[in-house]
Scaffold this active site. Structure first.
Site, short mmCIF file in Angstrom:
data_model
loop_
_atom_site.label_atom_id
_atom_site.label_comp_id
_atom_site.label_asym_id
_atom_site.label_seq_id
_atom_site.Cartn_x
_atom_site.Cartn_y
_atom_site.Cartn_z
N PRO A 10 32.70 35.03 35.76
CA PRO A 10 31.76 35.84 35.72
C PRO A 10 32.30 37.34 34.87
O PRO A 10 33.36 37.70 35.07
CB PRO A 10 31.42 36.42 37.34
N ASN A 11 31.48 37.47 33.94
CA ASN A 11 31.54 38.65 33.31
C ASN A 11 32.38 38.68 32.10
O ASN A 11 32.59 39.45 31.22
CB ASN A 11 31.94 40.03 34.04
N ARG A 18 32.85 45.18 27.49
CA ARG A 18 33.05 45.30 28.97
C ARG A 18 34.44 46.22 29.26
O ARG A 18 35.35 45.71 28.93
CB ARG A 18 33.19 44.17 29.90
N TYR A 23 39.86 46.08 29.67
CA TYR A 23 40.09 44.95 29.26
C TYR A 23 40.32 44.90 27.71
O TYR A 23 40.58 43.39 27.16
CB TYR A 23 38.68 44.25 29.69
N ASN A 74 40.79 31.98 34.59
CA ASN A 74 40.55 33.47 35.26
C ASN A 74 39.27 33.55 35.76
O ASN A 74 38.03 33.38 35.23
CB ASN A 74 40.31 34.26 33.68
N ALA A 77 35.97 38.04 39.44
CA ALA A 77 35.73 38.64 40.57
C ALA A 77 35.80 37.54 41.72
O ALA A 77 36.34 37.68 42.94
CB ALA A 77 34.50 39.48 40.65
N ASP A 87 39.00 25.95 47.75
CA ASP A 87 38.93 24.60 47.96
C ASP A 87 38.90 23.56 46.89
O ASP A 87 39.18 22.60 46.95
CB ASP A 87 37.75 24.34 49.06
N GLU A 98 46.70 30.86 37.60
CA GLU A 98 45.70 31.67 37.75
C GLU A 98 46.26 32.73 36.71
O GLU A 98 47.26 33.32 36.72
CB GLU A 98 45.69 32.22 39.04
N HIS A 100 44.89 36.83 34.84
CA HIS A 100 44.23 37.81 34.52
C HIS A 100 44.52 38.63 33.41
O HIS A 100 45.93 38.82 33.18
CB HIS A 100 44.24 38.61 36.03
N ARG A 107 45.48 48.18 40.38
CA ARG A 107 43.97 48.54 40.44
C ARG A 107 43.60 48.65 41.79
O ARG A 107 44.25 48.96 42.73
CB ARG A 107 43.20 47.46 39.58
N ARG A 111 41.31 44.22 44.66
CA ARG A 111 41.67 42.90 43.68
C ARG A 111 43.11 42.82 43.94
O ARG A 111 43.67 41.92 43.22
CB ARG A 111 41.84 43.80 41.96
C1 DQA Z 1 40.00 40.08 36.06
C2 DQA Z 1 40.28 40.90 37.20
C3 DQA Z 1 39.32 40.88 38.34
O1 DQA Z 1 39.70 41.62 39.25
C4 DQA Z 1 37.93 41.20 37.78
O2 DQA Z 1 37.10 41.03 38.73
C5 DQA Z 1 37.60 40.64 36.41
C6 DQA Z 1 38.75 40.53 35.47
C7 DQA Z 1 40.99 40.15 34.70
O3 DQA Z 1 41.14 39.39 33.89
O4 DQA Z 1 41.76 41.12 34.85
O5 DQA Z 1 36.55 40.11 36.09
O6 DQA Z 1 39.99 38.63 36.20
#
Ligand code: DQA
Length: 155
Positions: A10-11, A18, A23, A74, A77, A87, A98, A100, A107, A111
Site C-alpha cells: 500500500p501507498n 509521498r 522516501y 516491500n 505498512a 502465512d 523483505e 524497505h 523510525r 515500524r
Molecule cells: C516502507 C516502510 C513502512 O513502514 C511504511 O509503512 C511504508 C514504506 C519503506 O519502504 O520504507 O509504506 O515499507
C-alpha cells in the site's frame, strides 16, 4: 530461468510525491525500470506489481510459490500488521526477501516489528531504491545456492 516476483504494498504507488523527505523523489515506475535492468543483467525473469489491497498481495505470493519463483517484497505498512501476508509467505515456500526504502528501525516504534521477517530469508532496509536491487541480488543468490544443493532423498 529464475523467476522473481517483486511485490509492492500500500501507498507505494504514490512514491515520488509521498513524504519525499522520507522516501525520496524516485517514482515506482523509476524503481520498476531499475529492477528490470538489474534483472536483465542477472538473467532473471521479473514480474513487478503493486497493490493497496492485502488480498491481492496474498494471491500474488501464492502465485509466486506455485511457479517456483522467488519474492522480493516491500509490503509497506502491512509489514507491521499482516498475519495473512506472513502465512502466505510461509505457506508458499517461495524464498522471500523483505525490503524497505527507509530504515524502519530509525523510525517510529511501530515500524520496528515485522510480522513477515521471521518467514523471510532476510531483510534489507534503508538504502532507498537500492534496497530493491540488493533484494534482487540476495534472492537470486539464495535461489542459485538452493538449486545447487542435492535434493532431499525420497527414502
Ligand atoms: C516502507 C516502510 C513502512 O513502514 C511504511 O509503512 C511504508 C514504506 C519503506 O519502504 O520504507 O509504506 O515499507
Amino acid at each position: 530461468m529464475i523467476n522473481v516476483h517483486v511485490l509492492n504494498g500500500p501507498n507505494l504507488n504514490l512514491l515520488g510525491r509521498r513524504e519525499p523527505q522520507i522516501y525520496g523523489s524516485t517514482t515506482l515506475a523509476d524503481i520498476e525500470k531499475l529492477v528490470r535492468d538489474k534483472g536483465e543483467a542477472l538473467g532473471l525473469a521479473i514480474t513487478f506489481r503493486q497493490s493497496n489491497h492485502e488480498g491481492h498481495l496474498v494471491d500474488w505470493i501464492q502465485e509466486a510459490g506455485a511457479q517456483g519463483a522467488g519474492i522480493v517484497i516491500n509490503a509497506g505498512a502491512y509489514t507491521h500488521t499482516s498475519i495473512a501476508l506472513r502465512d502466505a509467505i510461509a505457506g508458499s515456500g517461495a524464498p522471500t526477501v523483505e525490503i524497505h526504502l527507509s530504515n524502519v528501525h530509525a523510525r517510529e516504534g511501530f515500524r520496528h516489528r515485522s510480522l513477515i521477517a521471521p518467514v523471510s530469508v532476510g531483510v534489507i532496509c534503508g538504502f532507498g531504491p537500492t534496497s530493491y536491487l540488493l533484494g534482487l541480488e540476495a534472492v537470486h543468490r539464495v535461489m542459485v545456492e538452493r538449486a545447487r544443493l542435492p535434493k532431499p532423498s525420497q527414502h
